[in-house]
Enzyme design. Structure first.
Site, PDB file in Angstrom:
ATOM      1  N   GLU A  52       0.509 -13.646  12.150  1.00 13.55           N
ATOM      2  CA  GLU A  52       1.100 -12.512  12.856  1.00 13.55           C
ATOM      3  C   GLU A  52       1.063 -11.289  11.936  1.00 13.55           C
ATOM      4  O   GLU A  52       1.460 -11.373  10.765  1.00 13.55           O
ATOM      5  CB  GLU A  52       2.542 -12.827  13.249  1.00 13.55           C
ATOM      6  CG  GLU A  52       2.683 -13.989  14.208  1.00 13.55           C
ATOM      7  CD  GLU A  52       2.041 -13.725  15.558  1.00 13.55           C
ATOM      8  OE1 GLU A  52       2.133 -12.571  16.050  1.00 13.55           O
ATOM      9  OE2 GLU A  52       1.433 -14.663  16.117  1.00 13.55           O
ATOM     10  N   GLY A  83       0.266   5.401  -4.606  1.00 11.85           N
ATOM     11  CA  GLY A  83      -0.296   6.689  -5.032  1.00 11.85           C
ATOM     12  C   GLY A  83       0.171   7.836  -4.158  1.00 11.85           C
ATOM     13  O   GLY A  83       0.528   8.912  -4.655  1.00 11.85           O
ATOM     14  N   SER A 129      -7.094  -5.614  -5.976  1.00 11.87           N
ATOM     15  CA  SER A 129      -8.275  -6.179  -5.320  1.00 11.87           C
ATOM     16  C   SER A 129      -9.512  -6.063  -6.213  1.00 11.87           C
ATOM     17  O   SER A 129      -9.527  -5.295  -7.181  1.00 11.87           O
ATOM     18  CB  SER A 129      -8.535  -5.465  -3.990  1.00 11.87           C
ATOM     19  OG  SER A 129      -9.106  -4.187  -4.213  1.00 11.87           O
ATOM     20  N   LEU A 173      10.967 -20.646  -4.285  1.00 14.27           N
ATOM     21  CA  LEU A 173       9.991 -19.701  -3.765  1.00 14.27           C
ATOM     22  C   LEU A 173       8.755 -19.635  -4.659  1.00 14.27           C
ATOM     23  O   LEU A 173       8.860 -19.516  -5.876  1.00 14.27           O
ATOM     24  CB  LEU A 173      10.610 -18.301  -3.675  1.00 14.27           C
ATOM     25  CG  LEU A 173       9.656 -17.146  -3.350  1.00 14.27           C
ATOM     26  CD1 LEU A 173       9.230 -17.192  -1.891  1.00 14.27           C
ATOM     27  CD2 LEU A 173      10.289 -15.800  -3.684  1.00 14.27           C
ATOM     28  N   ASP A 217       0.833  -1.207   0.000  1.00  9.21           N
ATOM     29  CA  ASP A 217       0.000   0.000   0.000  1.00  9.21           C
ATOM     30  C   ASP A 217       0.868   1.256   0.000  1.00  9.21           C
ATOM     31  O   ASP A 217       1.959   1.267   0.578  1.00  9.21           O
ATOM     32  CB  ASP A 217      -0.891  -0.015   1.245  1.00  9.21           C
ATOM     33  CG  ASP A 217      -2.042   0.967   1.132  1.00  9.21           C
ATOM     34  OD1 ASP A 217      -2.360   1.400   0.005  1.00  9.21           O
ATOM     35  OD2 ASP A 217      -2.626   1.301   2.173  1.00  9.21           O
ATOM     36  N   ARG A 222       1.713  -4.987   6.223  1.00  6.83           N
ATOM     37  CA  ARG A 222       1.036  -3.933   5.469  1.00  6.83           C
ATOM     38  C   ARG A 222       1.845  -2.646   5.581  1.00  6.83           C
ATOM     39  O   ARG A 222       2.209  -2.214   6.667  1.00  6.83           O
ATOM     40  CB  ARG A 222      -0.384  -3.679   5.974  1.00  6.83           C
ATOM     41  CG  ARG A 222      -1.039  -2.525   5.175  1.00  6.83           C
ATOM     42  CD  ARG A 222      -2.520  -2.444   5.294  1.00  6.83           C
ATOM     43  NE  ARG A 222      -3.026  -1.467   4.319  1.00  6.83           N
ATOM     44  CZ  ARG A 222      -4.266  -1.398   3.905  1.00  6.83           C
ATOM     45  NH1 ARG A 222      -5.161  -2.267   4.358  1.00  6.83           N
ATOM     46  NH2 ARG A 222      -4.648  -0.496   3.026  1.00  6.83           N
ATOM     47  N   HIS A 235       2.945   3.586  -8.886  1.00  6.35           N
ATOM     48  CA  HIS A 235       2.747   2.170  -9.209  1.00  6.35           C
ATOM     49  C   HIS A 235       3.976   1.608  -9.933  1.00  6.35           C
ATOM     50  O   HIS A 235       4.371   0.464  -9.704  1.00  6.35           O
ATOM     51  CB  HIS A 235       1.501   1.995 -10.074  1.00  6.35           C
ATOM     52  CG  HIS A 235       0.233   2.323  -9.350  1.00  6.35           C
ATOM     53  ND1 HIS A 235      -0.125   1.713  -8.170  1.00  6.35           N
ATOM     54  CD2 HIS A 235      -0.775   3.196  -9.642  1.00  6.35           C
ATOM     55  CE1 HIS A 235      -1.289   2.191  -7.757  1.00  6.35           C
ATOM     56  NE2 HIS A 235      -1.696   3.094  -8.631  1.00  6.35           N
TER      57      HIS A 235
END
Length: 255
Positions: free
Chosen positions: A222, A38, A80, A146, A35, A203, A52
């Site tokens: 967590e 922008g 999303s 990974l 996040d 986040r 972005h």
């Protein structure tokens, strides 16, 4: 302490450094809500799309760091189901980013044994975006390192409703009875049925919410929040989140 110097050319520098202070208890699955792109751009007087672009460059650095630290799964919240509400020009730009990212970075991902997967309503993506991602999934399908799990056109509530409908259909078909439905039943119908739940969810940007991301899967995950905007989220801060995880006691409701 072991220090990895990771050769990687990018717009900021030519190396990525990750110091692994504790080799044990590395979270096997890390999920990140990326996040702040922008806001990063607006703070610099740039259009939002510039944020972005910078955020995409940072994906390269964090993927490489996660791979070096032997994280098994890295799930990135790229787009999303709610993001379709954004201005059409911004959405169109975001949908082109996977094409550009994979065009330039796919050879390295193949070389580094990274396997690309996605969660979300993949078939509803624009044709060119879907084709680029599918090509990357196909070319990395035999890799066993990974897992780079891209959450694109993903919404957790939609995912759960979709799963419940599938379970209802199976009950109607007589595959099992209502009393046989368990947590494992629902988990087995989610996009993530093939991977373990996240151990650590990060986040960026200072927001303190999950924003419809992996709601079922994060029941015992967590959580780690930072004010840093995603384009500025460094490998050092990534390591800081992992070190904090390593100090926590995960009791899962026990003592």
């Amino acid at each position: 302490m072991r220090l990895f110097k990771l050769p990687f050319k990018n717009s900021k520098d030519n190396t990525v450094e990750v110091s692994q202070t504790v080799s044990e208890n590395i979270p096997k699955h890390i999920a990140i809500i990326m996040d702040g792109n922008g806001r990063w751009a607006q703070k610099r007087g740039l259009p939002r799309v510039a944020g972005h672009r910078e955020g995409m460059d940072n994906v390269k650095r964090i993927v490489k760091a996660a791979n070096q630290l032997q994280v098994e799964i890295l799930t990135l919240y790229a787009f999303s189901t709610e993001n379709w509400k954004r201005p059409s020009t911004e959405v169109e730009y975001i949908m082109k980013l996977p094409i550009d990212f994979l065009q330039h970075y796919l050879p390295e991902l193949v070389e580094e044994n990274v396997r690309i997967q996605t969660i979300g309503e993949f078939d509803d993506l624009p044709k060119n975006t879907k084709a680029a991602i599918q090509k990357a999934k196909d070319q990395t399908s035999d890799n066993n390192g990974l897992i780079l799990n891209i959450a694109i056109n993903y919404g957790s509530r939609f995912e759960m409703i979709r799963s419940i409908k599938e379970i209802c259909q199976e009950v109607q078909e007589g595959k099992y009875g209502i009393e046989e439905i368990t947590e494992a039943t629902l988990s087995g119908h989610l996009y993530t049925s093939h991977i373990k739940d996240p151990d650590l969810l990060i986040r960026t940007s200072g927001e303190l919410r999950l924003s419809n991301f992996l709601l079922w899967q994060s029941a015992y995950t967590e959580l780690w929040f930072t004010d840093t905007l995603w384009p500025d989220f460094s490998t050092a801060e990534f390591e800081k989140a992992i070190n904090d995880f390593q100090k926590r006691k995960r009791r899962y409701g026990g003592i």
